[in-house]
Design a protein around this motif. Structure first.
Motif, short mmCIF file in Angstrom:
data_model
loop_
_atom_site.label_atom_id
_atom_site.label_comp_id
_atom_site.label_asym_id
_atom_site.label_seq_id
_atom_site.Cartn_x
_atom_site.Cartn_y
_atom_site.Cartn_z
N ASN A 199 0.86 -1.18 0.00
CA ASN A 199 0.00 0.00 0.00
C ASN A 199 0.90 1.24 0.00
OD1 ASN A 199 -2.06 1.87 0.27
ND2 ASN A 199 -2.26 1.59 2.48
N ILE A 200 0.90 1.97 -1.11
CA ILE A 200 1.71 3.18 -1.21
C ILE A 200 0.90 4.36 -0.66
CG2 ILE A 200 2.90 4.77 -2.76
CD1 ILE A 200 3.48 2.46 -4.60
N MET A 201 1.46 5.02 0.35
CA MET A 201 0.78 6.12 1.03
C MET A 201 1.44 7.45 0.67
SD MET A 201 0.69 4.27 4.74
CE MET A 201 -0.42 5.51 5.41
N LYS A 202 0.75 8.55 0.94
CA LYS A 202 1.36 9.86 0.71
C LYS A 202 2.57 10.04 1.63
CE LYS A 202 -2.46 12.52 -1.18
NZ LYS A 202 -3.30 13.75 -1.05
N SER A 203 2.42 9.62 2.87
CA SER A 203 3.52 9.68 3.84
C SER A 203 3.11 8.91 5.08
CB SER A 203 3.85 11.14 4.21
OG SER A 203 2.73 11.77 4.83
N GLY A 204 4.08 8.67 5.96
CA GLY A 204 3.78 8.03 7.24
C GLY A 204 3.67 6.53 7.21
N ALA A 205 4.40 5.87 6.33
CA ALA A 205 4.39 4.40 6.30
C ALA A 205 4.84 3.86 7.65
CB ALA A 205 5.29 3.90 5.19
N LYS A 206 4.06 2.90 8.18
CA LYS A 206 4.33 2.44 9.54
C LYS A 206 4.55 0.94 9.66
CE LYS A 206 1.59 6.16 11.65
NZ LYS A 206 0.43 6.47 12.51
N ASN A 207 4.15 0.17 8.66
CA ASN A 207 4.30 -1.28 8.82
C ASN A 207 4.90 -1.91 7.58
OD1 ASN A 207 2.17 -1.85 6.89
ND2 ASN A 207 0.67 -1.36 8.51
N GLU A 208 4.98 -3.24 7.58
CA GLU A 208 5.69 -3.95 6.52
C GLU A 208 4.95 -3.96 5.19
OE1 GLU A 208 3.28 -7.03 8.85
OE2 GLU A 208 4.45 -5.22 9.25
N HIS A 209 3.72 -3.47 5.15
CA HIS A 209 2.96 -3.42 3.91
C HIS A 209 2.90 -2.02 3.30
CE1 HIS A 209 1.54 -7.53 4.51
NE2 HIS A 209 1.21 -7.21 5.75
N GLN A 210 3.38 -1.02 4.02
CA GLN A 210 3.23 0.37 3.59
C GLN A 210 4.54 0.98 3.11
OE1 GLN A 210 1.58 2.16 7.13
NE2 GLN A 210 -0.51 1.52 6.62
N ILE A 211 4.44 1.82 2.07
CA ILE A 211 5.60 2.52 1.51
C ILE A 211 5.22 3.97 1.26
CG2 ILE A 211 7.17 2.70 -0.48
CD1 ILE A 211 6.81 -0.33 -0.86
N ASP A 212 6.08 4.89 1.65
CA ASP A 212 5.83 6.31 1.36
C ASP A 212 5.89 6.56 -0.14
OD1 ASP A 212 5.52 7.01 4.02
OD2 ASP A 212 7.62 7.59 4.28
N GLY A 213 4.91 7.31 -0.65
CA GLY A 213 4.87 7.63 -2.06
C GLY A 213 5.89 8.70 -2.42
N LEU A 214 5.93 9.04 -3.70
CA LEU A 214 6.86 10.04 -4.20
C LEU A 214 6.31 11.44 -3.96
CD1 LEU A 214 7.63 8.29 -7.59
CD2 LEU A 214 9.26 8.56 -5.71
N SER A 215 7.12 12.31 -3.42
CA SER A 215 6.70 13.68 -3.13
C SER A 215 6.38 14.41 -4.44
CB SER A 215 7.80 14.42 -2.38
OG SER A 215 7.43 15.76 -2.13
N GLY A 216 5.17 15.00 -4.51
CA GLY A 216 4.78 15.76 -5.69
C GLY A 216 4.39 14.92 -6.88
N ALA A 217 4.25 13.62 -6.69
CA ALA A 217 3.92 12.73 -7.82
C ALA A 217 2.86 11.72 -7.37
CB ALA A 217 5.17 12.01 -8.31
#
Length: 250
Positions: A199-217
């Motif tokens: 799960n790509i998030m805008k920011s604040g990735a907290k667990n093993e399934h989450q990744i911070d997205g690209l800033s401005g994209a």
């Protein structure tokens, strides 16, 4: 007047003849260079598969690839290997338009979250081996629509079929400095060790399934998210990965 007509006629004859000669030369060069162009394209694909697997090239790209990677073809419906099928017969940009080898997602009632419209019935997969012959990584070809066009890449998973080893996009039209950062090693490094589903998030990735997205994209990040979801899901390599998790590669 007659002299002028003769002059114009001769000029046109020379121009037409020159165009024909140039066309013949260009056509001949294209035919002669086609095998070299195809070899370069194949080598570029191999180089990117090796990069996704985290394998450094030693000697030539082809020699490294052939010694480190096993290429197989998978039936996308069953997840089974297709014996005797040639993985080199696939072109990631063109084969999906071959009516005999592909289908339209809409016609099959499949939700096209990756924006690819068509996909092949079978697909190559690439398996890197450890020195003892056991599986080191599984490299899956993926593609999906970003902001400006289709992004082509490889997703490498650990031998468990769930843990991400690497992601490598080798062709795209995303904006340099924004969506183009999908190729930035600092961002792709965030994928290492993450687990499916992603799960790509805008920011604040907290667990093993989450990744911070690209800033401005945001749209590019969403495109990557949907691409990975599709190709690791039930209509992509999901059936194959399910068999991997059951021990099919051991």
């Amino acid at each position: 007047m007659s002299s002028n007509n003769e002059s114009i006629g001769k000029t046109l004859t020379v121009v037409v003849a020159l165009c024909l000669v140039c066309a013949i030369i260009v056509s001949f060069a294209s035919v002669q260079l086609r095998p070299l162009q195809q070899a370069n394209k194949t080598q570029d694909i191999q180089r990117n598969i090796l990069a996704a697997a985290g394998i450094e090239v030693s000697g030539t790209v082809s020699d490294t690839f052939n010694s480190k990677i096993e290429a197989r073809v998978v039936d996308m419906n069953t997840g089974e290997f297709v014996e005797g099928a040639d993985p080199n017969s696939f072109d990631f940009e063109k084969t999906k338009f071959d009516q005999a080898r592909s289908f339209a997602l809409k016609a099959e009632g499949i939700k096209d979250i990756a924006g690819i419209q068509r996909m092949t019935k079978n697909s190559p997969v690439y398996i890197s081996k450890k020195p003892d012959g056991s599986t080191d990584a599984i490299i899956l070809p993926i593609q999906g629509y970003g902001l400006w066009g289709v992004m082509y890449g490889f997703l490498a998973l650990e031998s468990d079929g769930e843990t991400v080893k690497n992601i490598n996009f080798f062709k795209h039209n995303e904006t340099p400095g924004l969506g183009g950062e999908i190729q930035n090693p600092q961002w792709t490094a965030k994928w290492q060790g993450k687990e499916l589903p992603i799960n790509i998030m805008k920011s604040g990735a907290k667990n093993e399934h989450q990744i911070d997205g690209l800033s401005g994209a945001t749209l590019t990040s969403n495109g990557v998210d949907h691409t990975v979801d599709f190709w690791t899901g039930e209509h992509g390599f999901g059936p194959f990965l399910a068999k991997v998790r059951e021990g099919a590669l051991k």
